[in-house]
Motif scaffolding. Structure first.
Motif, PDB file in Angstrom:
ATOM      1  N   GLY A  60      -7.765   5.884   4.016  1.00 22.00           N
ATOM      2  CA  GLY A  60      -7.488   5.369   5.351  1.00 22.00           C
ATOM      3  C   GLY A  60      -6.237   6.012   5.893  1.00 22.00           C
ATOM      4  O   GLY A  60      -5.588   6.840   5.235  1.00 22.00           O
ATOM      5  N   PRO A 102      -2.434   2.042   3.456  1.00 21.67           N
ATOM      6  CA  PRO A 102      -3.299   2.804   2.544  1.00 21.67           C
ATOM      7  C   PRO A 102      -2.502   3.525   1.468  1.00 21.67           C
ATOM      8  O   PRO A 102      -1.508   4.181   1.753  1.00 21.67           O
ATOM      9  CB  PRO A 102      -3.996   3.804   3.482  1.00 21.67           C
ATOM     10  N   ARG A 119      -4.478  -0.109  -1.546  1.00 25.42           N
ATOM     11  CA  ARG A 119      -3.520  -0.467  -0.513  1.00 25.42           C
ATOM     12  C   ARG A 119      -2.272  -1.033  -1.193  1.00 25.42           C
ATOM     13  O   ARG A 119      -2.368  -1.672  -2.241  1.00 25.42           O
ATOM     14  CB  ARG A 119      -4.066  -1.499   0.480  1.00 25.42           C
TER      15      ARG A 119
END
Length: 394
Positions: A60, A102, A119
């Motif tokens: 991400g 992320p 994360r």
């Protein structure tokens, strides 16, 4: 250059890292200082803002802000010194998207009742609210008391946000939850006996990880304990070994106890005019519930060449279970060695008043076993971050 400490009275402020952890005496401790009514005050901090990108379906990207600001106050009191600290983080407001930012292969804590994976959770607004008193018994002996509604027990090395070896790297260590994850505990009492070169201390603390509300203080019974021995044999070296027992650290598995063993060494050496080399090596071992023991190894370094040009890097090897990585059966019952190599460069732009702004770039390559290739879309997923750093030290 720091000199050899021959009396408890002469232990320098620079030796104090996070909580009651020690770092080498040859460490800069730069901030804004002033005095009033017999008190000495200091403000210092470290803030990062930038854009984080992590490759693949489990990656991400996101803009984020990370770091901390601290106010310290201390004064003489009797045959000792009394200190107070308040440390705050902007991360509940700047790194909260989907439970955190992320970071491939990162695990630890929860979001909306599910384990976080890939994360990094944000740190709480209140990172430390603490008082500490150090009493001198003689040149060779003293004792220390530390009490914190929010603080750090005597377990593990100085936490990664406060290590000089990590001061140019904006992102968290993947081994954080094997080594120094208790650095924000809501309820800590620590007592220690110290000499000019060594300290033995024990803590009684709340071992539960913070909840998802990052703005409050999660008071709970003090149910965990730890023991740590720290030594500073020379001005350039600091080392520690520690053990902790946390009977209920995870809200999702409240009945699973955690045993943690850590060992670390830090090396700081000034270089030329304005430079400094800082390196930390850390080992951590968790024995958790019925999953057996897993180990984590970290080596990180920060090479400040001249006050302006900084090279930094971090290498980690961590054994993570399928449960840690939120994998489906049968992979959930296995343990996987994962590795990350991160390198970066920071260019400091000179002082702006008491603040040193800088621009940096971090790149990382992650190495996963063949059985995780389909999960991560390859054996070597990568990530990076471009950032601005504001610091009270070069």
């Amino acid at each position: 250059m720091a000199s050899e400490v021959k009396s408890v009275r002469d232990i320098p402020m620079m030796r104090t890292a996070s909580g009651t952890a020690w770092q080498p005496d040859a460490s800069p401790h730069i901030g804004v200082h002033w005095g009033a009514a017999g008190w000495h005050f200091m403000v210092h901090g470290l803030l990062f803002g930038g854009y984080d990108w992590q490759q693949g379906a489990r990656g991400g990207d996101a803009p984020l802000g990370l770091g901390w600001l601290m106010l310290m106050a201390d004064r003489e009191l009797g045959a000792g010194r009394l200190g107070a600290r308040v440390m705050l983080s902007p991360e509940p407001f700047t790194a909260q998207h989907h439970g955190g930012y992320p970071l491939l292969l990162q695990t630890g804590e929860t979001y909306r009742g599910e384990p976080l994976r890939d994360r990094q959770h944000p740190h709480d607004l209140f990172m430390e609210l603490a008082a500490v008193y150090t009493h001198v018994l003689s040149n060779n002996w003293g004792f220390q008391l530390y009490a914190a509604p929010a603080g750090e027990p005597a377990l593990g090395p100085a936490a990664f946000p406060h290590r000089l070896s990590a001061s140019s790297d904006p992102l968290a260590a993947l081994s954080h939850h094997w080594q120094d994850s208790t650095h924000i505990s809501f309820g800590v009492l620590t007592a220690g006996l110290l000499t000019p070169v060594a300290k033995l201390e024990g803590s009684w603390f709340n071992g539960r990880e913070p909840d998802e509300n990052r703005l409050d203080i999660d008071f709970r019974k003090l149910d965990a304990y730890s023991l740590r021995l720290s030594v500073n044999p020379t001005p350039e070296v600091s080392a520690q070994v520690s053990y902790g027992y946390l009977p209920s650290h995870d809200v999702l598995h409240a009945d699973e106890p955690l045993h943690r063993l850590t060992a670390s060494a830090m090396f700081h050496r000034p270089l030329g005019d304005g430079g400094l080399w800082a390196t930390t090596a850390v080992f951590g071992r968790n024995v958790e519930g019925e999953h057996g023991g897993t180990n984590a190894y970290l080596l990180e370094t920060n090479l400040n060449l001249d006050g302006r040009n900084v090279l930094f890097g971090r290498a980690e090897l961590i054994e993570k279970t399928g449960h840690d990585l939120s994998l489906d059966e049968p992979l959930a019952e296995e343990t996987f060695p994962v590795t990350v190599l991160a390198l970066g460069y920071l260019r400091n732009l000179g002082h702006v008043g008491p603040v040193v702004p800088g621009v940096g770039l971090r790149a990382a390559v992650n190495f996963v076993p063949e059985r995780l290739e389909s999960t991560y879309g390859g054996r070597t997923p990568v990530g990076g971050m471009l950032y601005l750093r504001l610091s009270s030290m070069p």
